[in-house]
Design an enzyme around this catalytic site. Structure first.
Site, PDB file in Angstrom:
ATOM      1  N   GLY A  55       1.695  -7.077  -4.114  1.00 59.27           N
ATOM      2  CA  GLY A  55       0.486  -5.790  -5.297  1.00 59.27           C
ATOM      3  C   GLY A  55       1.794  -4.557  -5.750  1.00 59.27           C
ATOM      4  N   SER A  56       1.117  -4.448  -6.602  1.00 52.83           N
ATOM      5  CA  SER A  56       2.193  -3.034  -7.441  1.00 52.83           C
ATOM      6  C   SER A  56       1.215  -1.763  -6.958  1.00 52.83           C
ATOM      7  CB  SER A  56       1.761  -2.890  -9.098  1.00 52.83           C
ATOM      8  OG  SER A  56       1.942  -3.966  -9.617  1.00 52.83           O
ATOM      9  N   GLY A  57       2.335  -0.759  -6.679  1.00 48.41           N
ATOM     10  CA  GLY A  57       1.948   0.529  -6.140  1.00 48.41           C
ATOM     11  C   GLY A  57       2.835   0.803  -4.980  1.00 48.41           C
ATOM     12  N   HIS A  58       4.259   0.536  -5.089  1.00 49.07           N
ATOM     13  CA  HIS A  58       4.415  -0.201  -3.637  1.00 49.07           C
ATOM     14  C   HIS A  58       6.274   0.565  -4.427  1.00 49.07           C
ATOM     15  CE1 HIS A  58       1.177  -1.351  -1.457  1.00 49.07           C
ATOM     16  NE2 HIS A  58       1.334  -1.936  -1.986  1.00 49.07           N
ATOM     17  N   ASP A 111      -1.292 -12.557   0.060  1.00 47.13           N
ATOM     18  CA  ASP A 111      -0.188 -13.317  -0.264  1.00 47.13           C
ATOM     19  C   ASP A 111      -0.286 -14.625  -0.053  1.00 47.13           C
ATOM     20  OD1 ASP A 111      -0.099 -10.864  -1.818  1.00 47.13           O
ATOM     21  OD2 ASP A 111       0.798 -10.042  -0.318  1.00 47.13           O
ATOM     22  N   HIS A 220      -1.732   0.140   2.230  1.00 36.76           N
ATOM     23  CA  HIS A 220      -2.900  -0.204   1.246  1.00 36.76           C
ATOM     24  C   HIS A 220      -4.067   1.052   1.641  1.00 36.76           C
ATOM     25  CE1 HIS A 220      -0.917  -4.322   1.294  1.00 36.76           C
ATOM     26  NE2 HIS A 220      -0.930  -3.124  -0.306  1.00 36.76           N
TER      27      HIS A 220
END
Length: 333
Positions: A55-58, A111, A220
């Protein structure tokens, strides 16, 4: 919380476009899907490709570690969401140089499911794959359930080592073995102080009362192992290093790499407070820090908090960490 964004629905595509525009010498998209990035020189003939994703945001995890001596490609999901199996498959095809492809990513259900589907698609195309999961979060499961742990900042060490092994021409099985070896000798624990605000909802990823901290929080916002009153930097480091040393079974004479990682909203000064105490504790135990990394390596948007990772070193792991690497977010000369 105020954010510098446009339409929240376009957040991921627009920042990925920004990365492509800023670093065309290092990364490219091999087709029409901007959620698939590969090294600018991919594919590399007769060398193992390494595909990661999540996921994005990392940032800089995952997409920030695509480059020379690191990963070959990445599939990019929405914020805190898995990329699709087709995106992973497209990255796989784009980096395959004929020596096979290693899937190296964090141990999260969505994932795992989509990478497994992509592996099946790759097999139909005659592309051989192997999978190694990052699982370094000691707070997420006890040591006897190590295989079920979450992957967090410590996967950086696996990217670095596996990428170096692929660069020198190791076989697919050898590169996978290097990644697995590093994961087995890596341990991480983190602390959350304040949540991130998700761009699409404007809501916090978790709730935490004023004056409290959460030990072992996931990237998360997954629940940690305990909550309690906010401690000093030295107290936090004392607890973290004790847990990591015990988990890895480190004894006097051991050599380690240390990663002090900020989760997105923690000042660099505070990270160096944690490193200072970590260095003192390990020195008192007769454990030598050979490599050290301080900064943001795996974030959670603007989450306040930090993590500490230790990798037990031997000559081979150290040589791989010292190998040259270059990506938009990391460089090792």
């Amino acid at each position: 919380m105020k954010k510098i964004i446009n339409n929240p629905e376009n957040f991921v595509d627009e920042f990925v476009e920004g990365i492509l525009l800023a670093h065309p010498d290092l990364v490219k998209t091999p087709g029409d899907d901007i959620r698939v990035l590969v090294r600018a020189d991919a594919p590399n003939a007769n060398k193992v490709g390494i595909v990661t994703g999540g996921g994005s945001g990392h940032l800089p995890l995952f997409k920030g570690y695509v480059g020379e001596g690191l990963c070959s490609g990445v599939a990019i999901g929405n914020v805190f969401s898995s990329p699709s199996s087709d995106q992973i498959f497209q990255a796989t095809k784009a980096v395959d140089g004929g020596a096979g492809v290693l899937y190296l990513y964090g141990n999260y259900g969505g994932d795992v499911f989509n990478f497994d589907l992509a592996s099946d698609l790759a097999e139909l195309e005659g592309i051989e794959t192997r999978t190694v999961l990052g699982r370094d979060d000691v707070a997420s499961q006890p040591k006897d359930r190590k295989q079920d742990r979450r992957g967090v900042a410590g996967i950086f060490f696996a990217y670095k080592a596996a990428g170096a092994a692929a660069e020198r021409g190791d076989s697919l099985d050898q590169v996978a073995a290097v990644a697995e070896d590093v994961i087995e000798h890596t341990a991480t624990i983190g602390i959350g102080l304040a949540p991130t605000i998700l761009p699409t909802t404007g809501k916090p990823s978790f709730e935490l009362p004023d004056g409290e901290m959460e030990i072992g929080i996931g990237i998360h916002g997954e629940p940690g192992s305990r909550r309690g009153p906010l401690e000093t930097a030295d107290e936090i480091a004392d607890h973290f290093v004790q847990a990591l040393v015990e988990d890895l079974g480190l004894t006097e004479g051991a050599q380690v790499a240390v990663l002090v990682n900020g989760l997105g909203a923690t000042p660099l000064e505070e990270l160096y407070l944690l490193y200072r105490r970590t260095h003192q504790i390990l020195a008192d135990r007769g454990i030598t820090i050979v490599k050290k990394y301080v900064g943001e390596y795996a974030t959670s948007l603007e989450m306040a908090g930090a993590s500490i990772s230790l990798l037990e070193l031997d000559d081979n792991r150290l040589a791989l960490l010292n190998a040259p690497a270059r990506s938009p977010f990391f460089q090792e000369r």
